[in-house]
Design an enzyme around this catalytic site. Sequence first.
Site, PDB file in Angstrom:
ATOM      1  CG  HIS A 178      -0.259  -0.287   2.507  1.00 57.04           C
ATOM      2  ND1 HIS A 178       0.623   0.607   3.070  1.00 57.04           N
ATOM      3  CD2 HIS A 178      -0.283  -1.359   3.350  1.00 57.04           C
ATOM      4  CE1 HIS A 178       1.080   0.131   4.207  1.00 57.04           C
ATOM      5  NE2 HIS A 178       0.567  -1.085   4.404  1.00 57.04           N
ATOM      6  N   GLY A 193       1.847   3.144   2.264  1.00 60.92           N
ATOM      7  CA  GLY A 193       2.845   3.188   3.341  1.00 60.92           C
ATOM      8  C   GLY A 193       4.148   2.560   2.866  1.00 60.92           C
ATOM      9  CG  HIS A 194       4.293  -1.640   2.058  1.00 57.02           C
ATOM     10  ND1 HIS A 194       2.986  -2.064   1.989  1.00 57.02           N
ATOM     11  CD2 HIS A 194       4.835  -2.302   3.111  1.00 57.02           C
ATOM     12  CE1 HIS A 194       2.749  -2.950   2.942  1.00 57.02           C
ATOM     13  NE2 HIS A 194       3.848  -3.116   3.641  1.00 57.02           N
ATOM     14  N   GLY A 224       9.097   1.563   8.737  1.00 56.34           N
ATOM     15  CA  GLY A 224       8.017   2.514   9.039  1.00 56.34           C
ATOM     16  C   GLY A 224       7.876   2.743  10.536  1.00 56.34           C
ATOM     17  CD  GLU A 225       7.404   8.066  13.594  1.00 54.59           C
ATOM     18  OE1 GLU A 225       7.331   8.640  12.485  1.00 54.59           O
ATOM     19  OE2 GLU A 225       7.398   8.670  14.665  1.00 54.59           O
ATOM     20  CE  LYS A 226       0.272  -0.099  10.891  1.00 51.19           C
ATOM     21  NZ  LYS A 226       0.925  -1.395  11.012  1.00 51.19           N
ATOM     22  CG  ASP A 227       4.961  -1.941  12.099  1.00 49.54           C
ATOM     23  OD1 ASP A 227       4.052  -2.584  12.632  1.00 49.54           O
ATOM     24  OD2 ASP A 227       4.928  -1.601  10.899  1.00 49.54           O
ATOM     25  CD  GLN A 262       8.983  -4.375  12.165  1.00 49.57           C
ATOM     26  OE1 GLN A 262       8.359  -5.419  12.329  1.00 49.57           O
ATOM     27  NE2 GLN A 262       8.900  -3.687  11.045  1.00 49.57           N
TER      28      GLN A 262
HETATM   29  P1  AMP Z   1       4.856  -5.069   6.581  1.00 51.39           P
HETATM   30  O1  AMP Z   1       4.676  -5.438   5.150  1.00 51.39           O
HETATM   31  O2  AMP Z   1       3.582  -4.801   7.320  1.00 51.39           O
HETATM   32  O3  AMP Z   1       5.800  -5.977   7.313  1.00 51.39           O
HETATM   33  O4  AMP Z   1       5.565  -3.635   6.562  1.00 51.39           O
HETATM   34  C1  AMP Z   1       6.783  -3.445   5.873  1.00 51.39           C
HETATM   35  C2  AMP Z   1       7.329  -2.098   6.242  1.00 51.39           C
HETATM   36  O5  AMP Z   1       6.401  -1.077   5.894  1.00 51.39           O
HETATM   37  C3  AMP Z   1       7.581  -1.953   7.770  1.00 51.39           C
HETATM   38  O6  AMP Z   1       8.787  -1.257   7.979  1.00 51.39           O
HETATM   39  C4  AMP Z   1       6.390  -1.153   8.209  1.00 51.39           C
HETATM   40  O7  AMP Z   1       6.624  -0.392   9.376  1.00 51.39           O
HETATM   41  C5  AMP Z   1       6.163  -0.246   7.007  1.00 51.39           C
HETATM   42  N1  AMP Z   1       4.784   0.255   6.992  1.00 51.39           N
HETATM   43  C6  AMP Z   1       3.648  -0.463   7.133  1.00 51.39           C
HETATM   44  N2  AMP Z   1       2.568   0.354   7.142  1.00 51.39           N
HETATM   45  C7  AMP Z   1       3.045   1.618   7.005  1.00 51.39           C
HETATM   46  C8  AMP Z   1       2.430   2.913   6.945  1.00 51.39           C
HETATM   47  N3  AMP Z   1       1.112   3.059   7.019  1.00 51.39           N
HETATM   48  N4  AMP Z   1       3.231   3.985   6.812  1.00 51.39           N
HETATM   49  C9  AMP Z   1       4.584   3.857   6.726  1.00 51.39           C
HETATM   50  N5  AMP Z   1       5.211   2.670   6.769  1.00 51.39           N
HETATM   51  C10 AMP Z   1       4.465   1.564   6.916  1.00 51.39           C
END
Ligand code: AMP
Length: 283
Positions: free
Chosen positions: A33, A35-36, A147-150, A153
């Site tokens: 999405h 965010g990625h 991402g700062e969302k996590d 992590q």
């Molecule tokens: P994931 O695919 O959920 O493991 O996320 C992969 C990377 O994308 C991780 O570093 C997350 O923190 C980041 N991420 C997920 N959602 C968002 C978002 N809404 N905004 C910014 N980064 C994000």
Amino acid sequence: MRLVHTVSELKEVLAEVRTERSIGFVPTMGALHKGHLSLIERCQQDGNFTVVSIFVNPLQFSSEADYEGYPRTLGVDARLLTDASVDVLFAPSAAEVFPKEQSFPEIDPGVVGERFEGEFRPGHFAGMLKVVSRLLDIVVPDGAYFGEKDAQQVALVTQMVDAQVHSGRREPMSVMVCPTIRSEQGLALSSRNLRLSGAELESATELYGALVAGSKAGKQSAEIVEAAKAALSPAIRLEYLELVDASSFEIVERIPSGGARLIIAAWVGDVRLIDNLLIGGSK
Ligand code: AMP
């Protein structure tokens, strides 16, 4: 964009690139999405040859059902990444990442990893760190983007990379932290949002509403947490909502001068969501 499934092919591609360009790495679990895509954009803006991985890491799921139910959309993701001019998509199998004949060290998340997400998702952080470390060993990037969302992590990955670099186990590299991307209503974008119904999506926006309400409530944790909780309807089943130190994730009584992080985890229907907001600091 080049789609690569094996470690050996990836290493071959990167060995050539490495002599001329810095390598930036964006690890993901797919179902991409905006965010990625914001992480990818930042990585490209920093001038990197950009490698994105898509790997749904079985080690970081606490239940088989959550792992099985995680959205997998490789075809759509590959098209998005091509449109975003990503250089390499690395989409390995579990056997490729963790071949049976090799052993991979467990990484202890330490005390920061025992709190909040660590408490509610036993094994999650150990599994996450094990795979991130392994992926960093494969890609050997100059910078990796998260991402700062996590937020917890990010704190743990930074702690792990610092320790590995300090001990000489890893070449120096930077861990880059990118801001949370949200929907117009404030909901933090997440692959898990795909599993929310229309009504649930609406309820899910209350998480951010609660963080914002808390951020306006004063300096004391008690008033901040109370104001945030008051903004949640019964549709939100709260796991935690606390004001914590931004690096140690220890609960704080009031906002220190550098700011604190208001963190939340809650269930909406059968989907577990997390979010956070840095409040009172310069950021
Ligand atoms: P994931 O695919 O959920 O493991 O996320 C992969 C990377 O994308 C991780 O570093 C997350 O923190 C980041 N991420 C997920 N959602 C968002 C978002 N809404 N905004 C910014 N980064 C994000």
